[in-house]
Design an enzyme around this catalytic site. Sequence first.
Site: not given
Length: 398
Positions: A167-169
């Site tokens: 999700a972050d990347f």
Amino acid sequence: MTPTRALDGIVVLDLSQVYNGPYCTALLAQLGAEIVKIEPFGGEPVRWRTVGEQQTAAFDLLNGGKKSLRLDLKNPRGTELFLRLVARADVVVENFTPGALDRLGLSYEVLAQTNERIILASGRGYGASSPRARQRAMDLTIQAVSGVMATTGRPDQPPTKAGPAVADFFGGTHLMGAIAAALYQRTITGRGQHVEVAMQEAVIPSLTSSIAGYLDSGGTCPERTGNRHGGLAVCPYNVYPAADGWVAILCMADRQWRALCLLMDRQDLADDPELASPPARVAQMDHIDDLVAAWTAGLARDHLVARLEEAEVPCAPVLGLSDVMTGPLVAADGMIRPVTDPNGRRTHVLGSPLRLGASAPVSPAPAPALGADTEELLGRKLGLSADDVRKLRDENVV
């Protein structure tokens, strides 16, 4: 003459932290943008979170080649200096909790009054129209609410977090794309804008196989399929044992299935009309997985991969992190680049998967120490003298 890069001359003020925003600005840096990482006095959380006073490897990986300015944005003098920097910048990147920038008096409206060409790029957890729009979000919580955890693992086991911080990347990558689009639109309109990317929305397209399986089956397809295809629409598609490891094998096309059968010395399977199409093979998935696994288990991993590749059957060995960190991805021009910081400490920074033929690659450089470039940045960009900066330090502004 210095080769031009895609984003030469673009100045980015990076207020972001952890993974989402810093990866976005790492990509921008690899395209030639100057990244000014602005941190509070204690530094951003990832700098120190596991190893005390030593900068973490995670921080090093994501912040190579950036410049560091320590600045207290809660101090009115700090806010004033930041807005002076905004007047000379192109992009501000932030992934604070919703409303944090407004509380600092640095909303997009305020930034645009200072510089109408500024682009404010915000990494968010949830979309503006989501009922969770104001909630704090981290990679784990986004994986939980987006279906990633529900589709990771085996059917008889609990939902499982994906190993990578997807999700972050994914959010950071999409945010970089939004910035690039806004920079292009600015060449036409002359004005910047506020762009936002929600991690929850960015990760949803990666669930296409699982969502398609749900829709095609009327909701009866299992959510968690282990190492099998997310929508259970391809067979064989799994990780199979070798004599000394594991190999991922899949057959998307009928010719790949026939090639695999010939390698297994099973012409009978290649000729079997009940296995002649993808749906037919999917219907006998357990049987096929058992057959393939029985064959692969008797062969050494690398020998098995070589034979599969020669037959043009999609495959890859399952590598551990120790294999990756001693393999070809770790190189001066690789995705993981060894560097030495000014103190002689050996560490690594990330390279970029973006390869532009007419944009020269950026040489690897270490992540900066906290506030290492404060005096140089304030002098070059704002014309402050060494005495001016010293006074700001004495006042705990920088």
